[in-house]
Design an enzyme around this catalytic site. Structure first.
Site, short mmCIF file in Angstrom:
data_model
loop_
_atom_site.label_atom_id
_atom_site.label_comp_id
_atom_site.label_asym_id
_atom_site.label_seq_id
_atom_site.Cartn_x
_atom_site.Cartn_y
_atom_site.Cartn_z
N HIS A 344 5.19 -2.63 -2.22
CA HIS A 344 6.29 -1.63 -1.51
C HIS A 344 5.51 -1.26 -0.05
O HIS A 344 6.14 -0.58 0.74
CB HIS A 344 6.57 -0.49 -2.00
CG HIS A 344 5.21 0.54 -2.26
ND1 HIS A 344 4.37 0.17 -3.03
CD2 HIS A 344 5.18 1.64 -1.85
CE1 HIS A 344 3.42 1.26 -2.98
NE2 HIS A 344 4.12 1.81 -2.40
N ASP A 345 4.49 -1.90 0.10
CA ASP A 345 3.67 -1.46 1.47
C ASP A 345 3.47 -2.69 2.29
O ASP A 345 2.89 -2.59 3.36
CB ASP A 345 2.21 -0.85 1.09
CG ASP A 345 2.53 0.64 0.54
OD1 ASP A 345 3.44 1.20 0.75
OD2 ASP A 345 1.29 0.91 -0.31
C1 GLC Z 1 -0.18 4.73 -1.26
C2 GLC Z 1 1.18 4.13 -1.28
C3 GLC Z 1 1.78 4.37 -0.03
C4 GLC Z 1 1.81 5.57 0.39
C5 GLC Z 1 0.29 6.45 0.53
C6 GLC Z 1 0.12 7.75 0.70
O1 GLC Z 1 -0.98 3.57 -0.02
O2 GLC Z 1 1.34 2.82 -1.76
O3 GLC Z 1 3.02 3.81 -0.06
O4 GLC Z 1 2.38 5.91 1.60
O5 GLC Z 1 -0.36 5.76 -0.75
O6 GLC Z 1 0.58 8.10 -0.75
#
Ligand code: GLC
Ligand code: CA
Length: 584
Positions: A344-345
């Protein structure tokens, strides 16, 4: 010979990440929910999924799509209720599947009760559960934050709190204050309230968010200036892989995870060297079962901080180097690795690593399937990958990007005196933004891809291509991306000794068009050759096939054509093949 019984169940299991806001909306409010997920659980079962990883569905103000949790024991109402999660556990278990949740405990939301107490006064018992520091003052007497560190979402890592006249630390948004793991009572609360609570309800483990950031250096000094154009400097050496991190993870394992036989997969950023990663995943160290290492998935980004969205074209040989490193680093050790190319990132794999133009979309999505399913480690798929979902169209403007990170980077670029900066960031976002993978899932060709009711407004716009790319059209088509994933997942299990556990060797490593590797079973009796044409041209099959014919005598399958019609000498654009053979 690997004995099946000696291996933990999660090595051969196929994990599938569900991003709940975008998977399936059951009540027409435009926001996906747990009942929607339950209604589609058989799609996952049919695909060959063993474990569902559900991204955060906890109570949250949604500053960062639920990675900012205000109550770990409640479910965000638009997602449903705790009872719905119990039902989801049951729906998975009934089908022989498991469920893991996202454990987000580097930080909470600033709306969490713990933070409200912590910020209420300097002598509140929870003051030390977060990281509070006094201001610095420059020569003119202006108040300055304690350090010059840059946060992930642009800007600095400190926010001033008027009430108690101190700054608190946040590696992400100011809505996400970092917990202070150095405080023992804080750690105990995390174990009890965020972990045992859900494990006691039957959840099978966790994807552990930002797993190597719990221990920070405690001297809180400025980072070296590596970006002279900015007031904020990348500082991962200050807050990542800190002095007590292994102590904390061993404690988390011995006090919690081990009592439930719960599986753990950590999100491990900023750790480029294999020795450093191994420390987290050696079975004998009893920390984490496995981690996500990000070298491969970050291809094309301009680094993790200020330059993240300055897109950097990359070469296939770079990708090969990363894949080889993270395939082979566990050889001869008791560690384990993971395989993934989406989450999702990040942008969609078919758009980043393949080619999503109409001529090549299908072949490259299938080639990616063949690539991922023949690699060693535990395989993680992301929702929509199995139907080849693409990045959002380049014609869509910034208003379609909802992510806090995309928006903050864009706004930062808008402020830049150099006007080309905005275009540069936009170009980067079009390829790399976290938003692409968050578009509504495409179930069928109806309005909004069947994600929500036709008259609803989905929280993100559904893709323009949903009529041609969706589950319904692919289900009945034996040549579809979806059918190919199903086939490959079966083959992966059938030949787990090669594909899940085997040793990986690059072949023809300097080739910039074709990615070839062998996989060999640990007992040395079986071998496979995988060849993947990552180009839009016909490419000759590497010499190794002809020079070692006997070894790779059987063409197991091609992603592009039926085995009877494949060319003996050439690969089609974006064609992948697997050959099997016996070693001498
Ligand atoms: C991780 C998650 C991301 C989120 C970040 C802060 O990287 O995958 O989506 O923004 O943590 O919790
Ligand atoms: Ca809903």
């Amino acid at each position: 010979m690997i004995s099946k019984f000696a291996q933990p169940w999660w090595k051969e299991a196929v994990f599938y990440q569900v991003y709940p806001a975008s998977f399936k909306d059951s009540n027409g409010d435009g926001w996906g929910d747990i009942r929607g997920l339950i209604s589609k659980i058989d799609h996952l079962k049919d695909l060959g999924v063993d474990v569902v990883w559900l991204s955060p569905m906890f109570e949250s103000p949604q500053a960062d799509m639920g990675y900012d949790i205000s109550d770990y024991q409640k479910v965000y109402a638009p997602y449903g209720t705790v009872q719905d999660v119990d039902d989801l556990v049951e729906a998975c278990h009934k089908r022989g599947m498991r469920l893991i949740l996202d454990l987000v405990v580097n930080h909470t939301s600033k709306e969490h009760q713990w933070f409200k107490e912590s910020r209420s006064s300097k002598d509140n018992p929870k003051r030390n559960w977060y990281i509070w520091k006094p201001a610095r003052y420059d020569e003119e007497g202006n108040r300055r934050p304690p350090t010059n560190w840059r946060s992930y979402f642009a800007g600095g890592t400190w926010t001033w709190d008027e009430l108690t006249q101190e700054y608190y630390l946040h590696l992400y948004a100011s809505d996400q204050p970092d917990l202070n793991w150095d405080d023992e009572s804080c750690r105990e609360a995390i174990y009890e309230e965020t972990m045992r609570f859900w494990l006691n309800r039957g959840v099978d483990g966790f994807r552990v968010d930002t797993v190597n950031k719990y221990s920070k250096r405690t001297d809180f000094v400025d980072a070296a200036i590596t970006d002279p154009t900015s007031e904020w400097q990348p500082a991962p050496e200050m807050w990542c892989n800190g002095p007590r991190i292994h102590e904390f993870l061993k404690e988390m394992n011995s006090k919690v995870l081990s009592h439930y036989d719960a599986v753990s997969v950590g999100e491990l950023s900023n750790t480029p060297d294999p020795e450093g990663v191994l420390e987290y995943v050696r079975a004998s160290e009893k920390e984490l079962d496995m981690v996500f290492q990000f070298d491969m998935i970050r291809l094309g980004t301009g680094g993790g901080f200020g330059g993240k969205y300055d897109y950097q074209p990359w070469k296939l040989t770079q990708m090969k180097t990363f894949v080889e490193r993270w395939q082979s680093f566990i050889e001869g050790t008791d560690g384990w690795t993971t395989v993934f190319c989406e989450n999702h990132d990040n942008g969609r794999a078919v758009s980043r690593f393949g080619n999503d133009s109409p001529d090549h979309w299908q072949n490259s999505a299938k080639m990616i399937a063949l690539w991922q399913t023949t690699l060693t480690g535990t395989l993680f798929l992301y929702q929509g990958q199995e139907i080849g979902m693409k990045n959002m169209p380049a014609s869509w403007g910034i208003e379609e990007y909802k992510d806090i990170e995309s928006n903050n980077f864009y706004r930062e670029a808008e402020k830049d005196k150099d006007v080309s900066k905005r275009e540069q960031v936009m170009k980067g976002l079009q390829i790399l933004a976290r938003d692409h993978s968050r578009l509504p899932f495409q179930w069928d060709g109806s309005a909004h891809g069947g994600f929500t009711s036709p008259d609803a407004v989905p929280w993100m716009r559904a893709h323009d291509d949903l009529e041609s790319i969706n589950v319904a059209v692919q289900q009945g088509d034996c040549d579809s991306v979806l059918s190919f994933y199903k086939r490959m997942l079966l083959l992966r299990k059938q030949h787990a000794d090669l594909f899940v556990h085997g040793n990986f060797r690059l072949v023809d490593e300097d080739n910039e068009q074709v990615f070839s590797y062998t996989k060999s079973s640990l007992d040395g009796t079986k071998e496979a050759l995988v060849v993947l044409n990552f180009s839009d041209n016909i490419q000759p099959i590497p010499d190794i096939l002809t020079s070692a014919k006997r070894k790779y005598s059987t063409l197991l399958l091609s992603s592009a054509c039926s085995t009877s019609s494949v060319s003996k000498t050439d690969l089609e654009p974006y064609e992948g093949r697997v050959y099997l053979g016996l070693t001498d």
